[in-house]
Every structure is written in structure tokens, then in C-alpha cells.
Design a protein around this motif. Structure first.
Motif, PDB file in Angstrom:
ATOM      1  N   ARG A   1       0.792  -1.088   0.039  1.00  0.00           N
ATOM      2  CA  ARG A   1      -0.159  -0.019   0.140  1.00  0.00           C
ATOM      3  C   ARG A   1       0.804   1.316  -0.317  1.00  0.00           C
ATOM      4  N   LYS A   2       1.788   1.198   0.743  1.00  0.00           N
ATOM      5  CA  LYS A   2       2.826   2.400   0.753  1.00  0.00           C
ATOM      6  C   LYS A   2       3.558   2.797  -0.388  1.00  0.00           C
ATOM      7  N   LYS A   3       4.069   1.356  -1.422  1.00  0.00           N
ATOM      8  CA  LYS A   3       4.499   1.683  -2.382  1.00  0.00           C
ATOM      9  C   LYS A   3       3.466   2.063  -3.778  1.00  0.00           C
ATOM     10  N   ASN A   4       2.033   1.960  -3.387  1.00  0.00           N
ATOM     11  CA  ASN A   4       1.197   2.392  -4.456  1.00  0.00           C
ATOM     12  C   ASN A   4       0.968   3.916  -4.177  1.00  0.00           C
ATOM     13  N   VAL A   5       0.912   4.298  -2.975  1.00  0.00           N
ATOM     14  CA  VAL A   5       0.835   5.611  -2.727  1.00  0.00           C
ATOM     15  C   VAL A   5       1.822   6.434  -3.053  1.00  0.00           C
ATOM     16  N   LEU A   6       3.107   6.079  -2.961  1.00  0.00           N
ATOM     17  CA  LEU A   6       4.396   6.837  -3.357  1.00  0.00           C
ATOM     18  C   LEU A   6       4.377   6.870  -4.966  1.00  0.00           C
ATOM     19  N   LYS A   7       3.947   5.630  -5.529  1.00  0.00           N
ATOM     20  CA  LYS A   7       3.870   5.665  -6.838  1.00  0.00           C
ATOM     21  C   LYS A   7       2.974   6.858  -7.481  1.00  0.00           C
ATOM     22  N   ASP A   8       1.585   6.667  -6.806  1.00  0.00           N
ATOM     23  CA  ASP A   8       0.674   7.660  -7.138  1.00  0.00           C
ATOM     24  C   ASP A   8       0.964   9.053  -6.983  1.00  0.00           C
ATOM     25  N   VAL A   9       1.546   9.307  -5.631  1.00  0.00           N
ATOM     26  CA  VAL A   9       1.925  10.691  -5.369  1.00  0.00           C
ATOM     27  C   VAL A   9       3.126  11.369  -6.042  1.00  0.00           C
ATOM     28  N   LEU A  10       4.271  10.524  -6.332  1.00  0.00           N
ATOM     29  CA  LEU A  10       5.362  10.693  -6.766  1.00  0.00           C
ATOM     30  C   LEU A  10       5.909  10.172  -8.241  1.00  0.00           C
ATOM     31  N   GLY A  11       5.252   9.414  -8.385  1.00  0.00           N
ATOM     32  CA  GLY A  11       5.654   8.626  -9.570  1.00  0.00           C
ATOM     33  C   GLY A  11       5.899   9.395 -11.002  1.00  0.00           C
ATOM     34  N   GLU A  12       4.944  10.538 -11.104  1.00  0.00           N
ATOM     35  CA  GLU A  12       5.012  11.334 -12.392  1.00  0.00           C
ATOM     36  C   GLU A  12       6.089  12.395 -12.047  1.00  0.00           C
ATOM     37  N   GLN A  13       6.387  12.708 -10.890  1.00  0.00           N
ATOM     38  CA  GLN A  13       7.375  13.777 -10.607  1.00  0.00           C
ATOM     39  C   GLN A  13       8.863  13.681 -10.524  1.00  0.00           C
ATOM     40  N   ILE A  14       9.194  12.216 -10.194  1.00  0.00           N
ATOM     41  CA  ILE A  14      10.411  12.199  -9.764  1.00  0.00           C
ATOM     42  C   ILE A  14      11.118  10.869 -10.912  1.00  0.00           C
ATOM     43  N   SER A  15      12.374  10.729 -10.956  1.00  0.00           N
ATOM     44  CA  SER A  15      12.867   9.837 -12.038  1.00  0.00           C
ATOM     45  C   SER A  15      12.564   8.410 -11.692  1.00  0.00           C
ATOM     46  N   SER A  16      12.909   7.495 -12.576  1.00  0.00           N
ATOM     47  CA  SER A  16      12.664   6.210 -11.877  1.00  0.00           C
ATOM     48  C   SER A  16      13.774   5.570 -11.144  1.00  0.00           C
ATOM     49  N   VAL A  17      14.896   6.160 -11.349  1.00  0.00           N
ATOM     50  CA  VAL A  17      15.860   5.831 -10.176  1.00  0.00           C
ATOM     51  C   VAL A  17      15.528   6.412  -8.872  1.00  0.00           C
ATOM     52  N   SER A  18      14.972   7.245  -8.620  1.00  0.00           N
ATOM     53  CA  SER A  18      14.651   7.966  -7.384  1.00  0.00           C
ATOM     54  C   SER A  18      13.355   7.169  -6.936  1.00  0.00           C
ATOM     55  N   LEU A  19      12.424   6.737  -7.763  1.00  0.00           N
ATOM     56  CA  LEU A  19      11.306   6.086  -7.336  1.00  0.00           C
ATOM     57  C   LEU A  19      11.670   4.741  -6.951  1.00  0.00           C
ATOM     58  N   ASN A  20      12.633   3.988  -7.695  1.00  0.00           N
ATOM     59  CA  ASN A  20      13.224   2.780  -7.249  1.00  0.00           C
ATOM     60  C   ASN A  20      13.791   2.824  -5.862  1.00  0.00           C
ATOM     61  N   PHE A  21      14.431   3.944  -5.496  1.00  0.00           N
ATOM     62  CA  PHE A  21      15.138   4.018  -3.957  1.00  0.00           C
ATOM     63  C   PHE A  21      14.031   4.127  -3.060  1.00  0.00           C
ATOM     64  N   LEU A  22      13.168   4.946  -3.434  1.00  0.00           N
ATOM     65  CA  LEU A  22      11.908   4.951  -2.491  1.00  0.00           C
ATOM     66  C   LEU A  22      11.236   3.517  -2.358  1.00  0.00           C
ATOM     67  N   MET A  23      10.951   2.670  -3.261  1.00  0.00           N
ATOM     68  CA  MET A  23      10.623   1.076  -3.302  1.00  0.00           C
ATOM     69  C   MET A  23      11.532   0.488  -2.283  1.00  0.00           C
ATOM     70  N   LEU A  24      12.872   0.840  -2.568  1.00  0.00           N
ATOM     71  CA  LEU A  24      13.939  -0.152  -1.738  1.00  0.00           C
ATOM     72  C   LEU A  24      13.694   0.280  -0.228  1.00  0.00           C
ATOM     73  N   LEU A  25      13.438   1.508   0.102  1.00  0.00           N
ATOM     74  CA  LEU A  25      13.398   1.942   1.493  1.00  0.00           C
ATOM     75  C   LEU A  25      12.035   1.266   1.836  1.00  0.00           C
ATOM     76  N   VAL A  26      10.946   1.056   1.055  1.00  0.00           N
ATOM     77  CA  VAL A  26       9.715   0.600   1.637  1.00  0.00           C
ATOM     78  C   VAL A  26      10.011  -0.843   1.934  1.00  0.00           C
ATOM     79  N   ASN A  27      10.711  -1.575   1.127  1.00  0.00           N
ATOM     80  CA  ASN A  27      11.078  -3.006   0.955  1.00  0.00           C
ATOM     81  C   ASN A  27      11.857  -3.393   2.358  1.00  0.00           C
ATOM     82  N   ARG A  28      12.804  -2.246   2.594  1.00  0.00           N
ATOM     83  CA  ARG A  28      13.742  -2.594   3.819  1.00  0.00           C
ATOM     84  C   ARG A  28      13.155  -1.917   5.250  1.00  0.00           C
ATOM     85  N   GLY A  29      11.904  -1.389   5.116  1.00  0.00           N
ATOM     86  CA  GLY A  29      10.979  -0.969   6.289  1.00  0.00           C
ATOM     87  C   GLY A  29      11.931   0.224   6.763  1.00  0.00           C
ATOM     88  N   ARG A  30      12.543   1.035   5.916  1.00  0.00           N
ATOM     89  CA  ARG A  30      13.075   2.731   6.071  1.00  0.00           C
ATOM     90  C   ARG A  30      12.584   3.684   5.622  1.00  0.00           C
TER      91      ARG A  30
END
Length: 179
Positions: free
Chosen positions: A57-86
Motif C-alpha cells: 500500500r505504501k508503494k502504491n501511494v508513493l507511486k501515485d503521489v510521486l511517480g510522475e514527478q521524480i525519475s525512475s531511479v529515485s522512485l526505485n530508491f523509495l521502493m527499496l526504502l519501503v522494502n527494507r522498512g526504512r
């Protein structure tokens, strides 16, 4: 591990990634967007920090809110933070990344808190004066409005604090009077 150490480690890793991809400017811009978003949305901060909300759910919200505004590298970094609980530390990580990125480019960050929003002209003049004071090549203002200051502003650069607020002056007077 403390929040500061976690933020440092992830910020340094992102900086290294951005440097190796030659995308430092883009990543810095992305982290500025993320930082501003979090500064303006306490609900998003609470949402990301809530351990009861699923990672998906956190990933989906981040993608919806920031997905269009930031690069794929940065979005992948955010997904990594979600996966690692950070992801709850995202605000601190983004701030630390910006600090490291600006330091690399000899840019000082000045955290300015004012009682009312500063005009573009006021921001320009303040940045110019802070450049003279600090000797930095460039000053990046991180602006925040805090009506409790009553009037004036505070500037925090590194460990230095300049307090020209009415609240700060009233506090000094109170201390002098021993109240």
C-alpha cells in the motif's frame, strides 16, 4: 541503529548511485520534490511511518503521489526504502542527501523559518546576505512558515542559529528579567 546513522547510510548510498549514474542534478531535484512534499504533508509522513500499513500500500501511494514527478531511479530508491522498512525515515534521508549533494557542490543549506511567507525578493536578499556571512558560493533556502514566531525569522545553517523573531526576542527579555 540510530535514525541519523540510518539516514546517513542511505543518503550516502543514493549520492554514490547518483554520481555513478551521472544523474546527481536530477536526483537532487527529485529529493527536493520529495522533501517539499513531506514538509507540506504531515498525513503522508504519518502514513509512511505507520507500521500497520502494508508495504504494498505504501508503494502504491508513493507511486501515485510521486511517480510522475521524480525519475525512475529515485522512485526505485523509495521502493527499496519501503522494502527494507526504512521509508519512515524518508524525510531525514532526503534531507541528508540534499545536504551531502549541496556540500559536494559547495552549496550551503539555510533552513529559514519565518512568520509569513517570504517574497521572491526577500528570499534573494536573504540568500545574498547569507552568502556574505558564510562565504559559500551559493545558498539554498529551505523555507518554512511558522506563525508562532509572531514576526521576523530564524535561520539555521549547520550548527549556527540566527534568531530575529519576535518570539526569540521576547524569550531573551524574559530570561534577562529572570521570569
Amino acid at each position: 541503529m540510530s535514525v541519523a546513522k540510518i539516514a546517513d547510510a542511505y543518503a550516502e548510498a543514493l549520492l554514490e548511485l547518483a554520481n555513478s549514474n551521472k544523474s546527481l542534478k536530477e536526483t537532487t531535484n527529485d529529493m527536493n520534490i520529495v522533501s517539499q512534499f513531506l514538509a507540506n504533508s504531515s498525513d503522508l509522513k504519518k502514513f509512511l511511518g505507520n507500521p500497520l500499513i502494508t508495504r504494498e500500500r505504501k508503494k502504491n501511494v508513493l507511486k501515485d503521489v510521486l511517480g510522475e514527478q521524480i525519475s525512475s531511479v529515485s522512485l526505485n530508491f523509495l521502493m527499496l526504502l519501503v522494502n527494507r522498512g526504512r521509508v519512515a525515515f524518508l524525510d531525514k534521508i532526503a534531507q541528508k542527501f540534499l545536504e551531502l549533494s549541496y556540500k559536494q557542490d559547495a552549496i550551503e543549506i539555510a533552513k529559514v523559518t519565518s512568520s509569513v511567507a517570504l517574497s521572491a525578493q526577500q528570499q534573494k536578499e536573504l540568500a545574498g546576505k547569507l552568502k556574505l556571512i558564510t562565504g559559500a558560493k551559493k545558498i539554498k533556502l529551505a523555507l518554512r512558515v511558522e506563525p508562532k514566531l509572531i514576526g521576523g525569522f530564524t535561520v539555521e545553517i549547520g550548527s549556527k542559529l540566527i534568531d530575529t523573531s519576535i518570539r526569540g526576542q521576547l524569550k531573551k527579555i524574559s530570561n534577562l528579567l529572570g521570569a
